[in-house]
Design a protein around this motif. Structure first.
Motif, PDB file in Angstrom:
ATOM      1  N   ARG A 159      12.080  22.964  39.260  1.00  0.00           N
ATOM      2  CA  ARG A 159      11.343  21.744  39.555  1.00  0.00           C
ATOM      3  C   ARG A 159      10.236  22.007  40.569  1.00  0.00           C
ATOM      4  NH1 ARG A 159      14.627  16.627  41.235  1.00  0.00           N
ATOM      5  NH2 ARG A 159      14.061  15.860  39.191  1.00  0.00           N
ATOM      6  N   ARG A 180       7.352  23.735  38.940  1.00  0.00           N
ATOM      7  CA  ARG A 180       6.613  22.768  38.124  1.00  0.00           C
ATOM      8  C   ARG A 180       5.700  21.907  38.994  1.00  0.00           C
ATOM      9  NH1 ARG A 180      10.677  21.319  35.228  1.00  0.00           N
ATOM     10  NH2 ARG A 180      11.334  19.433  36.290  1.00  0.00           N
ATOM     11  N   ALA A 181       6.256  21.426  40.090  1.00  0.00           N
ATOM     12  CA  ALA A 181       5.488  20.588  41.005  1.00  0.00           C
ATOM     13  C   ALA A 181       4.292  21.356  41.576  1.00  0.00           C
ATOM     14  CB  ALA A 181       6.391  20.084  42.132  1.00  0.00           C
ATOM     15  N   LEU A 235       1.608  21.754  38.868  1.00  0.00           N
ATOM     16  CA  LEU A 235       0.904  20.509  38.599  1.00  0.00           C
ATOM     17  C   LEU A 235      -0.035  20.127  39.736  1.00  0.00           C
ATOM     18  CD1 LEU A 235       3.694  18.460  36.821  1.00  0.00           C
ATOM     19  CD2 LEU A 235       1.578  19.333  35.835  1.00  0.00           C
ATOM     20  N   LYS A 236       0.382  20.492  40.942  1.00  0.00           N
ATOM     21  CA  LYS A 236      -0.486  20.242  42.090  1.00  0.00           C
ATOM     22  C   LYS A 236      -1.772  21.065  41.980  1.00  0.00           C
ATOM     23  CE  LYS A 236      -0.393  19.652  47.041  1.00  0.00           C
ATOM     24  NZ  LYS A 236       0.370  19.778  48.295  1.00  0.00           N
ATOM     25  N   LEU A 260      -3.186  21.958  39.354  1.00  0.00           N
ATOM     26  CA  LEU A 260      -4.011  21.465  38.255  1.00  0.00           C
ATOM     27  C   LEU A 260      -4.685  20.134  38.537  1.00  0.00           C
ATOM     28  CD1 LEU A 260      -1.700  22.347  35.244  1.00  0.00           C
ATOM     29  CD2 LEU A 260      -3.820  23.479  35.901  1.00  0.00           C
ATOM     30  N   ALA A 261      -4.438  19.599  39.738  1.00  0.00           N
ATOM     31  CA  ALA A 261      -4.918  18.259  40.041  1.00  0.00           C
ATOM     32  C   ALA A 261      -6.426  18.168  40.217  1.00  0.00           C
ATOM     33  CB  ALA A 261      -4.218  17.713  41.284  1.00  0.00           C
ATOM     34  N   TRP A 301       2.179  29.490  31.486  1.00  0.00           N
ATOM     35  CA  TRP A 301       1.647  28.284  30.840  1.00  0.00           C
ATOM     36  C   TRP A 301       2.612  27.753  29.786  1.00  0.00           C
ATOM     37  CZ3 TRP A 301      -1.828  25.158  32.548  1.00  0.00           C
ATOM     38  CH2 TRP A 301      -2.319  24.175  31.714  1.00  0.00           C
ATOM     39  N   VAL A 330       4.372  24.091  29.587  1.00  0.00           N
ATOM     40  CA  VAL A 330       4.301  23.202  28.420  1.00  0.00           C
ATOM     41  C   VAL A 330       5.699  22.847  27.925  1.00  0.00           C
ATOM     42  CG1 VAL A 330       3.578  23.050  26.017  1.00  0.00           C
ATOM     43  CG2 VAL A 330       1.992  23.953  27.726  1.00  0.00           C
ATOM     44  N   LEU A 340       7.336  20.442  30.327  1.00  0.00           N
ATOM     45  CA  LEU A 340       6.822  19.072  30.209  1.00  0.00           C
ATOM     46  C   LEU A 340       7.261  18.431  28.900  1.00  0.00           C
ATOM     47  CD1 LEU A 340       3.206  19.499  31.634  1.00  0.00           C
ATOM     48  CD2 LEU A 340       5.270  18.746  32.810  1.00  0.00           C
ATOM     49  N   ALA A 341       7.320  19.232  27.854  1.00  0.00           N
ATOM     50  CA  ALA A 341       7.790  18.715  26.567  1.00  0.00           C
ATOM     51  C   ALA A 341       9.233  18.227  26.701  1.00  0.00           C
ATOM     52  CB  ALA A 341       7.673  19.790  25.495  1.00  0.00           C
ATOM     53  N   LEU A 398      10.631  17.108  29.331  1.00  0.00           N
ATOM     54  CA  LEU A 398      10.654  15.897  30.151  1.00  0.00           C
ATOM     55  C   LEU A 398      10.503  14.658  29.276  1.00  0.00           C
ATOM     56  CD1 LEU A 398       8.835  15.440  33.512  1.00  0.00           C
ATOM     57  CD2 LEU A 398       8.826  13.630  31.845  1.00  0.00           C
TER      58      LEU A 398
END
Lengths: 119, 119
Positions: free
Chosen positions: B25, B28-29, B32-33, B35-36, B101, B105, B108-109, B111
């Motif tokens: 987790r 992942r966080a 994503l950060k 990619l913001a 990557w 993906v 996220l899929a 999720l």
DNA sequence: TCGACATTTCGACAGCTATCGAATTGATTA
DNA sequence: TAATCAATTCGATAGCTGTCGAAATGTCGA
């Protein structure tokens, strides 16, 4: 609500039969920005894991934040088009917009495949 | 480089045959950060679209930012484990870490699929 | 060795954003 | 109608972050 999300929102709304909808770059960027906060990600995960729309009380018990902060985060996720907020009297219920999520996943999956035909 | 990324990095490195690796987790966080930021997302897209490692000159021609800012963004993407930076003399070459990557993906899929067995 | 060039580091700064308490709004119930 | 409760808004604040110019670092070639 900014016009970009609104217009993309209607595009998603008017194509309910499409399992995977194409995201614009701007939309993708907006969604990823919304996901940048760890609390927001955790909230979304909680919403997604719920078999029925999630209430604020449950969201609050998941995250150690104030109701004010929760409200702010919900607003961000909604603005990004990731969640659907439904009001029922004093209560609200949160659910994941799965079609948007699927579009995001597809969009990111395509990013990692440079040899496919992409615009 | 923080220990979280380093430990997850080695897990990815030592499992080269695994097409899809599980992301924590926290990982992942962190991704994503990274990619913001819209510029960073665009840069990553450009890197991913390239059939060979991308140079800074090309990255700079894609984004209207200063070399200093580019350097900063590259550092962020590298720290998130999204890109591989290879130095060749005065030049560096950027490539996408596709296994990371793919793991993102997949993560996220998953999720968006609440009924599957997830830890 | 020096100059050119690519890239990074440094320091500053402006803007953004998460967070909270308090006040407010809105729905419900007695 | 007033009290209670759920959720939002508001204003303030602290921390974060993208950005840049200038300086520094490292590589290369003459």
């Amino acid at each position: 609500m900014n016009p970009m999300v609104a217009s993309s929102e209607s595009a998603v709304e008017t194509a309910p039969v499409a399992k995977t909808v194409q995201l614009s770059r701007a939309r993708r960027a907006a969604i990823l920005k919304a996901l940048a906060d760890p609390h927001r990600l955790k909230l979304l995960e909680r919403i997604a894991a719920s078999t029925c729309p999630l209430g604020c009380a449950e969201a609050l018990s998941t995250l150690a934040i104030s109701p004010a902060t929760l409200s702010h985060h919900i607003k961000e996720l909604e603005a990004a088009g990731l969640v659907h907020v439904e009001r029922a009297g004093k209560f609200i219920h949160l659910s994941l917009r799965t079609e948007v999520w699927s579009a995001l996943v597809a969009s990111l999956a395509a990013l990692g495949q440079p040899r496919s035909t992409r615009r």
